[in-house]
Design an enzyme around this catalytic site. Structure first.
Site, mmCIF file in Angstrom:
data_model
loop_
_atom_site.group_PDB
_atom_site.id
_atom_site.type_symbol
_atom_site.label_atom_id
_atom_site.label_comp_id
_atom_site.label_asym_id
_atom_site.label_seq_id
_atom_site.Cartn_x
_atom_site.Cartn_y
_atom_site.Cartn_z
ATOM 1 N N HIS A 1 10.410 3.918 -3.486
ATOM 2 C CA HIS A 1 9.534 3.237 -2.530
ATOM 3 C C HIS A 1 10.375 2.914 -1.290
ATOM 4 O O HIS A 1 11.592 2.719 -1.397
ATOM 5 C CB HIS A 1 9.053 1.941 -3.205
ATOM 6 N N LYS B 1 2.247 -8.005 -8.637
ATOM 7 C CA LYS B 1 1.880 -6.861 -9.496
ATOM 8 C C LYS B 1 1.920 -7.283 -10.960
ATOM 9 O O LYS B 1 1.503 -6.541 -11.850
ATOM 10 C CB LYS B 1 2.835 -5.693 -9.269
ATOM 11 N N GLN C 1 7.263 -1.918 -10.554
ATOM 12 C CA GLN C 1 6.203 -1.260 -11.324
ATOM 13 C C GLN C 1 6.492 -1.267 -12.826
ATOM 14 O O GLN C 1 5.669 -0.792 -13.607
ATOM 15 C CB GLN C 1 6.030 0.193 -10.849
ATOM 16 N N ASP D 1 14.808 -1.360 -9.064
ATOM 17 C CA ASP D 1 13.549 -1.848 -8.508
ATOM 18 C C ASP D 1 12.533 -1.878 -9.648
ATOM 19 O O ASP D 1 12.026 -0.845 -10.078
ATOM 20 C CB ASP D 1 13.113 -0.897 -7.381
ATOM 21 N N CYS E 1 3.936 4.324 0.505
ATOM 22 C CA CYS E 1 5.279 3.861 0.927
ATOM 23 C C CYS E 1 6.363 4.723 0.291
ATOM 24 O O CYS E 1 7.401 4.200 -0.175
ATOM 25 C CB CYS E 1 5.497 2.391 0.585
HETATM 26 N N1 PMP Z 1 8.998 -1.031 -5.013
HETATM 27 C C1 PMP Z 1 7.961 -0.445 -5.619
HETATM 28 C C2 PMP Z 1 8.218 0.653 -6.620
HETATM 29 C C3 PMP Z 1 6.658 -0.836 -5.304
HETATM 30 O O1 PMP Z 1 5.631 -0.240 -5.898
HETATM 31 C C4 PMP Z 1 6.462 -1.879 -4.365
HETATM 32 C C5 PMP Z 1 5.064 -2.334 -3.991
HETATM 33 N N2 PMP Z 1 4.191 -1.302 -3.667
HETATM 34 C C6 PMP Z 1 7.575 -2.470 -3.784
HETATM 35 C C7 PMP Z 1 8.831 -2.026 -4.124
HETATM 36 C C8 PMP Z 1 7.453 -3.566 -2.775
HETATM 37 O O2 PMP Z 1 6.992 -4.748 -3.351
HETATM 38 P P1 PMP Z 1 6.624 -6.001 -2.451
HETATM 39 O O3 PMP Z 1 5.864 -5.462 -1.275
HETATM 40 O O4 PMP Z 1 5.788 -6.858 -3.324
HETATM 41 O O5 PMP Z 1 7.879 -6.633 -2.032
#
Ligand code: PMP
Length: 411
Positions: free
Chosen positions: A128, A231, A208, A205, A369
């Site tokens: 991401h 999430k 998910q 990270d 993203c």
């Molecule tokens: N990493 C991953 C794999 C994600 O799916 C997301 C959210 N789409 C994020 C980071 C970012 O999370 P946040 O916007 O809640 O900080």
């Protein structure tokens, strides 16, 4: 013997999530966008509501009854999160606004001071942007570069290629536990072992992963683990950075301000110990109280049950989607969470998502993203259905029927 899956009463679970009973465009809501943000159970909504009705005060400042109650509610969420990820101590859990802030904290506080020209930050092609862009920003300041490890066409990390890139120039590696686009579950233990053997810290990270898998940072063997509360059935604007105690002790603060100091004078300031050193300013108190309630809720349902239910749904949905003519599925890793990215021949992902929305079906469309991953597959966007334990086979059937309708409409 009944399995956890058989004993699972999805109707009862769904009744815990008020939003799931609403209608959209006159149709029952079919919410298949939990990887984007999950829905919230009543217990979380009540915890936030109750906090503002009964306990609201600032934390760590007031000695009055409300101040103490607010501080205790907020800090008890830290205990819950520490147990949830199996931290060695609660002081390893830094509250952040989400994964994005957690990774930026590591990038600026831990990595930036260690970077020299020619150094590398190793990530994977499936990250991401939150696990790419912060590294690029600190790399740009220092003449370092961000290097991606390759993946296979089925969406699996090529572990040997990752390991081959762990050279002495690499100052940190960053890997997603579960891909938000492909659902791929990466072999973190193996990667952590390889990193550790070379003295390279590994950041995971877990955005998910935390809603679907049991996370045990000690067993994983990583150095940093980031997750986001929204999430994980909790409020937006919450998350954690877990880090090994010795890393947090050695890291300078990222943000300065109130609550993160020991003493302040114009001759010099001394800082509080971790985790408070990284929590400048008034935090999202009610949000963390809600996140604590979300952790209680997940524990009550049980991550093993959640895993079993979601594996069943994933297998069902994969087969159902594969039966749709002209559908291309992205991500067929052997170890996979319940995320299904796809395209239909001749239909743009946004058109598909817009038409599905008319049927009450919420899926995400776009690049998720993850531009570098889209570039790898040679597509600008995909549609993505992401499932949680509150979804049903009927909802998967509704998705497949609606896709068939859209195909006819656009044919
Ligand atoms: N990493 C991953 C794999 C994600 O799916 C997301 C959210 N789409 C994020 C980071 C970012 O999370 P946040 O916007 O809640 O900080």
């Amino acid at each position: 013997m009944t399995s956890a899956r058989d004993a699972f009463d999805v109707a009862r679970i769904r009744a815990d999530f008020p939003i799931l009973s609403r209608r959209v465009h006159g149709k029952p809501l079919v919410y298949l966008d939990s990887a984007n943000t999950s829905q919230k159970p009543q217990a979380v909504i009540d915890a936030v509501d109750r906090f503002y009705r009964e306990t609201n005060a600032n934390v760590a400042r007031a000695v009055h009854a409300l101040g103490e109650a607010a501080t205790s509610a907020y800090e008890s969420a830290r205990d819950k999160l520490a147990r949830f990820v199996n931290a060695t101590t609660r002081d390893e859990v830094v509250f952040t606004s989400g994964t994005t802030q957690a990774i930026n904290t590591v990038a600026y506080s831990y990595v930036l001071p260690r970077l020299s020209p020619g150094d590398e930050i190793l990530v994977t092609r499936m990250e991401h942007h939150a696990n790419i862009v912060p590294w690029q920003l600190v790399a740009a300041r220092t003449g370092a570069k961000v290097v991606p490890a390759p993946i296979t066409p089925s969406g699996e990390l090529i572990v040997e290629e990752f390991v081959a890139r762990l050279n002495p120039r690499v100052k940190i590696a960053g890997v997603t536990h579960v891909s938000n686009v492909l659902g791929t579950i990466n072999p973190i233990r193996e990667l952590a072992k390889a990193c550790r053997a070379r003295g390279i810290p590994l950041l995971v990270d877990g955005s998910q992963a935390a809603p679907h898998l049991r996370v045990d940072v000690q067993a994983l063997g990583c150095d940093f683990y980031a997750l986001t509360g929204h999430k994980l059935f909790g409020p937006t604007g919450t998350g954690i950075l877990w880090a090994r105690r010795e890393h947090l002790a050695a890291m300078p603060p990222f943000f300065g301000g109130g609550e993160m100091i020991r003493t302040v004078s114009f001759d010099g300031t001394t800082f509080a110990d971790a985790p408070h050193k990284f929590e400048a300013g008034t935090p999202n108190i009610a949000g963390f109280v809600g996140l604590g309630a979300a952790i209680d809720y997940v524990n009550e349902v049980g991550l093993d049950t959640i895993g079993a239910v979601e594996r069943d749904l994933l297998a069902y949905a994969t087969e159902a989607l594969k039966s749709v003519p002209g559908l291309r599925l992205f991500g067929e890793a052997k170890e996979k969470a319940a995320v299904l990215s796809f395209l239909i021949d001749g239909v743009h992902a946004h058109d598909l998502a817009t038409l599905l929305d008319q049927e009450g079906i919420a899926v995400r469309s776009g690049h998720h993203c993850a531009h570098p991953l889209m570039q790898f597959f040679g597509v600008p966007a995909t549609a993505r259905a992401s499932l949680a334990f509150y979804n049903t086979r009927d909802e998967v059937d509704a998705l497949v029927a609606a896709i068939a309708k859209v195909r006819k409409l656009l044919a």
